[in-house]
Scaffold this active site. Structure first.
Site, PDB file in Angstrom:
ATOM      1  N   GLN A 282       0.845  -1.199   0.000  1.00 59.97           N
ATOM      2  CA  GLN A 282       0.000   0.000   0.000  1.00 59.97           C
ATOM      3  C   GLN A 282       0.881   1.251   0.000  1.00 59.97           C
ATOM      4  O   GLN A 282       1.860   1.330   0.743  1.00 59.97           O
ATOM      5  CB  GLN A 282      -0.914  -0.010   1.226  1.00 59.97           C
ATOM      6  CG  GLN A 282      -1.905  -1.164   1.226  1.00 59.97           C
ATOM      7  CD  GLN A 282      -3.135  -0.879   0.382  1.00 59.97           C
ATOM      8  OE1 GLN A 282      -3.262   0.191  -0.200  1.00 59.97           O
ATOM      9  NE2 GLN A 282      -4.027  -1.849   0.292  1.00 59.97           N
ATOM     10  N   TYR A 311      -6.977 -12.040  -2.816  1.00 53.50           N
ATOM     11  CA  TYR A 311      -6.103 -10.970  -3.317  1.00 53.50           C
ATOM     12  C   TYR A 311      -5.221 -10.496  -2.145  1.00 53.50           C
ATOM     13  O   TYR A 311      -5.228  -9.335  -1.780  1.00 53.50           O
ATOM     14  CB  TYR A 311      -6.896  -9.789  -3.885  1.00 53.50           C
ATOM     15  CG  TYR A 311      -7.956 -10.172  -4.883  1.00 53.50           C
ATOM     16  CD1 TYR A 311      -7.661 -10.237  -6.233  1.00 53.50           C
ATOM     17  CD2 TYR A 311      -9.263 -10.452  -4.475  1.00 53.50           C
ATOM     18  CE1 TYR A 311      -8.630 -10.577  -7.162  1.00 53.50           C
ATOM     19  CE2 TYR A 311     -10.239 -10.801  -5.393  1.00 53.50           C
ATOM     20  CZ  TYR A 311      -9.922 -10.860  -6.729  1.00 53.50           C
ATOM     21  OH  TYR A 311     -10.888 -11.189  -7.638  1.00 53.50           O
ATOM     22  N   GLU A 332      -3.270 -15.259  -3.845  1.00 53.53           N
ATOM     23  CA  GLU A 332      -2.663 -14.121  -4.534  1.00 53.53           C
ATOM     24  C   GLU A 332      -2.032 -14.617  -5.835  1.00 53.53           C
ATOM     25  O   GLU A 332      -1.477 -15.704  -5.889  1.00 53.53           O
ATOM     26  CB  GLU A 332      -1.605 -13.503  -3.585  1.00 53.53           C
ATOM     27  CG  GLU A 332      -0.553 -12.651  -4.208  1.00 53.53           C
ATOM     28  CD  GLU A 332      -1.090 -11.381  -4.869  1.00 53.53           C
ATOM     29  OE1 GLU A 332      -1.959 -10.713  -4.303  1.00 53.53           O
ATOM     30  OE2 GLU A 332      -0.615 -11.082  -5.972  1.00 53.53           O
ATOM     31  N   ASP A 380      -9.875  -7.957  -1.423  1.00 51.86           N
ATOM     32  CA  ASP A 380      -9.180  -6.685  -1.682  1.00 51.86           C
ATOM     33  C   ASP A 380      -8.650  -6.705  -3.117  1.00 51.86           C
ATOM     34  O   ASP A 380      -7.433  -6.757  -3.344  1.00 51.86           O
ATOM     35  CB  ASP A 380      -8.044  -6.505  -0.660  1.00 51.86           C
ATOM     36  CG  ASP A 380      -7.385  -5.138  -0.771  1.00 51.86           C
ATOM     37  OD1 ASP A 380      -7.866  -4.287  -1.563  1.00 51.86           O
ATOM     38  OD2 ASP A 380      -6.381  -4.915  -0.074  1.00 51.86           O
ATOM     39  N   CYS A 407     -10.579  -0.253  -4.150  1.00 54.05           N
ATOM     40  CA  CYS A 407      -9.969   1.021  -4.548  1.00 54.05           C
ATOM     41  C   CYS A 407     -10.753   1.636  -5.711  1.00 54.05           C
ATOM     42  O   CYS A 407     -10.280   2.591  -6.320  1.00 54.05           O
ATOM     43  CB  CYS A 407      -8.505   0.837  -4.896  1.00 54.05           C
ATOM     44  SG  CYS A 407      -8.237  -0.423  -6.128  1.00 54.05           S
TER      45      CYS A 407
HETATM   46  C1  LIG Z   1      -5.270  -3.999  -4.067  1.00 53.65           C
HETATM   47  S1  LIG Z   1      -4.032  -5.216  -3.944  1.00 53.65           S
HETATM   48  C2  LIG Z   1      -4.294  -5.807  -2.306  1.00 53.65           C
HETATM   49  C3  LIG Z   1      -3.166  -6.539  -1.690  1.00 53.65           C
HETATM   50  C4  LIG Z   1      -3.231  -6.709  -0.165  1.00 53.65           C
HETATM   51  N1  LIG Z   1      -4.531  -7.096   0.316  1.00 53.65           N
HETATM   52  C5  LIG Z   1      -2.758  -5.430   0.495  1.00 53.65           C
HETATM   53  O1  LIG Z   1      -3.549  -4.728   1.120  1.00 53.65           O
HETATM   54  O2  LIG Z   1      -1.544  -5.162   0.417  1.00 53.65           O
HETATM   55  C6  LIG Z   1      -4.609  -6.418  -4.991  1.00 53.65           C
HETATM   56  C7  LIG Z   1      -3.755  -7.668  -5.072  1.00 53.65           C
HETATM   57  O3  LIG Z   1      -4.424  -8.601  -5.928  1.00 53.65           O
HETATM   58  C8  LIG Z   1      -3.455  -9.295  -6.698  1.00 53.65           C
HETATM   59  N2  LIG Z   1      -4.205  -9.847  -7.824  1.00 53.65           N
HETATM   60  C9  LIG Z   1      -4.540  -9.254  -9.000  1.00 53.65           C
HETATM   61  N3  LIG Z   1      -5.323 -10.061  -9.738  1.00 53.65           N
HETATM   62  C10 LIG Z   1      -5.485 -11.198  -9.006  1.00 53.65           C
HETATM   63  C11 LIG Z   1      -6.204 -12.411  -9.232  1.00 53.65           C
HETATM   64  N4  LIG Z   1      -6.892 -12.611 -10.343  1.00 53.65           N
HETATM   65  N5  LIG Z   1      -6.171 -13.340  -8.262  1.00 53.65           N
HETATM   66  C12 LIG Z   1      -5.474 -13.155  -7.122  1.00 53.65           C
HETATM   67  N6  LIG Z   1      -4.771 -12.035  -6.863  1.00 53.65           N
HETATM   68  C13 LIG Z   1      -4.776 -11.072  -7.795  1.00 53.65           C
HETATM   69  C14 LIG Z   1      -2.411  -8.258  -6.987  1.00 53.65           C
HETATM   70  O4  LIG Z   1      -1.175  -8.862  -7.316  1.00 53.65           O
HETATM   71  C15 LIG Z   1      -2.374  -7.486  -5.665  1.00 53.65           C
HETATM   72  O5  LIG Z   1      -1.425  -8.067  -4.791  1.00 53.65           O
END
Ligand SMILES: C[S@@+](CC[C@H](N)C(=O)[O-])C[C@H]1O[C@@H](n2cnc3c(N)ncnc32)[C@H](O)[C@@H]1O
Length: 450
Positions: A282, A311, A332, A380, A407
């Site tokens: 973040q 995620y 993830e 998330d 977001c």
């Molecule tokens: C908004 S971030 C949130 C990460 C964590 N919850 C944080 O607060 O640091 C979204 C995360 O989803 C992952 N991501 C994107 N597409 C995804 C998918 N289809 N399945 C699983 N993870 C995914 C990204 O790599 C990223 O780490």
């Protein structure tokens, strides 16, 4: 609407688009105007007319908005990412709340309790990661930001959104480029070596520098490491990243470790996190405490709870709530982030969190199918929100509570609609301002089964 390119129109800005452009309406027909703030009375020159909207440029600011503010520094030098910078911070927060209320209603048909946005006391120097392009202006090496819709770089000596140490790192990189006559990338010609400088800085002002280059062979790279370490003792890690293409991503796939620690350690509250150069973390450390604190409160963790954290990134939310519950399972899709999450669990002595690599929309339904159970789910996702398959799998799992961290209020509204239709109630929505002066707003939502 009888409007054509070149028309001059006078009116008042009444809203912002999700990109932060001003919105003016003439007989209900919207005109999107860059560099205009709510309350401005402007004369606008129409530059494009589409079926349901037009685009215009400010020709004259007739009466400035009462909510305009000025700072001691030149806010133009902050670049295109903060279009609301000239609008009072209090008003920005009010607008962000109204945007969440409107999107939930318009897209999701949801009338939810949306709390006032949690803002920052001092909404500057909050970015812990920046990716700054390098280029040349009148033969001088500069770093800055791309002028809108252009490959010209607007030079920036000081960036009030990043920690001060980032300004110093950029000065050293520019001096190195000058001294060794290294070529900088020219987007128009597709030539040159140095593209961007990525800088991640932790709570203790230690930095990881990521030099993004067109190809791996670059001259005098260890001289750069030497200059950085000598003049900026906070630099604890240096990487080279290779990005041969002009994609929309700053970083390419390949990283070469040049100096120091392989990972940067950062902190959120009492937790430590190891961050690889390609991991998501973040951007606003201070506000993330408020965000995760709300997620933790909404989850109402109990020692019998089994929780999915979908995620999960480098495991931040999982580790934040692990102490309250029986077990957390993170999913993830970035492999390095999953490895970081596992290390972070070890680093923080958390033994009841496990992390899986895969796409949440594939792996989560498979795990449910195989009999994995959970009574609470945290989501998330990135800006595009969740895939329909994933939402369907959640509905099938039938958890008592869903905590959705988002977001992007539009995709949030779309996804919540599916949960509401399946019998969930949106109890509370808490917006948090993670990116002051931009048009972005982050939300934590609590849904419970009716
Ligand atoms: C908004 S971030 C949130 C990460 C964590 N919850 C944080 O607060 O640091 C979204 C995360 O989803 C992952 N991501 C994107 N597409 C995804 C998918 N289809 N399945 C699983 N993870 C995914 C990204 O790599 C990223 O780490």
């Amino acid at each position: 609407m009888n409007m054509k390119i070149g028309d001059l129109i006078v009116g008042e800005i009444i809203d912002f688009t999700h990109e932060g452009n001003g919105v003016m309406k003439i007989e209900g027909f919207p005109i999107f105007v860059e560099d205009a703030l709510i309350g401005d009375k402007v004369e606008v020159k129409i530059t494009a007319v589409k079926k349901s909207f037009a685009i215009g440029e400010v020709e004259a600011l007739i009466t400035p908005s009462e909510d305009r503010v000025e700072y001691k520094f030149d806010t133009d030098t902050l670049g295109g990412g903060v279009p609301l910078i000239g609008y009072s911070y209090k008003k920005q927060l009010e607008w962000k709340r109204s945007k969440v209320i409107q999107d939930l209603k318009r897209i999701g048909g949801i009338d939810a309790q949306v709390k006032p946005v949690i803002g920052m006391g001092h909404p500057f120097r909050y970015r812990n990661h920046s990716q700054v392009p390098a280029g040349k202006v009148e033969e001088k090496v500069v770093t800055g930001y791309y002028r809108r819709k252009s490959s010209d770089i607007v030079p920036m000596e000081e960036d009030h959104l990043q920690p001060e140490v980032a300004d110093q790192i950029l000065r050293i990189v520019r001096a190195w480029i000058d001294k060794y006559e290294i070529s900088v990338y020219d987007r128009d010609r597709g030539e040159g070596i140095i593209r961007h400088i990525g800088i991640r800085t932790n709570e203790n002002n230690e930095s990881m520098v990521i030099l993004v280059t067109t190809f791996s062979q670059i001259p005098n790279k260890f001289q750069l490491v030497h200059m950085l370490v000598k003049d900026c003792p906070g630099v604890v890690s240096v990487y080279q990243n290779i990005n041969p293409t002009d994609s929309r991503f700053t970083y390419g796939r390949e990283y070469i470790h040049l100096f120091g620690k392989e990972k940067l350690t950062d902190y959120i509250g009492d937790l430590q996190f190891e961050i690889s150069p390609d991991s998501f973390f973040q951007i606003n450390r201070q506000q993330v405490k408020a965000l995760y604190g709300k997620a933790q409160e909404f989850l109402e963790g109990d020692k019998d709870d089994l929780v999915f954290d979908l995620y999960s990134g480098i495991g931040t939310i999982s580790l934040f709530v692990a102490g309250d519950v029986k077990k957390v399972i993170g999913i993830e899709s970035v492999k390095a982030a999953v490895m970081n999450a596992k290390e972070n669990a070890r680093l923080n002595n958390v033994s009841n969190a496990e992390f899986h690599y895969g796409k949440a929309e594939n792996l989560f339904p498979q795990m449910i199918e195989k009999g994995e159970r959970a009574n609470k789910v945290i989501l998330d996702p990135p800006r595009k929100g969740c895939d329909k398959e994933l939402m369907e799998a959640i509905i099938k799992l039938d958890p008592e509570r869903v905590v959705y961290v988002s977001c992007n209020p539009s995709t949030l509204a779309r996804d919540l609609k599916l949960l509401v239709e399946a019998g969930y109630r949106v109890e509370e929505v808490q917006p948090v301002d993670m990116f002051p002066h931009s048009a972005h707003v982050e939300c934590v939502c609590l849904l419970t089964r009716k």
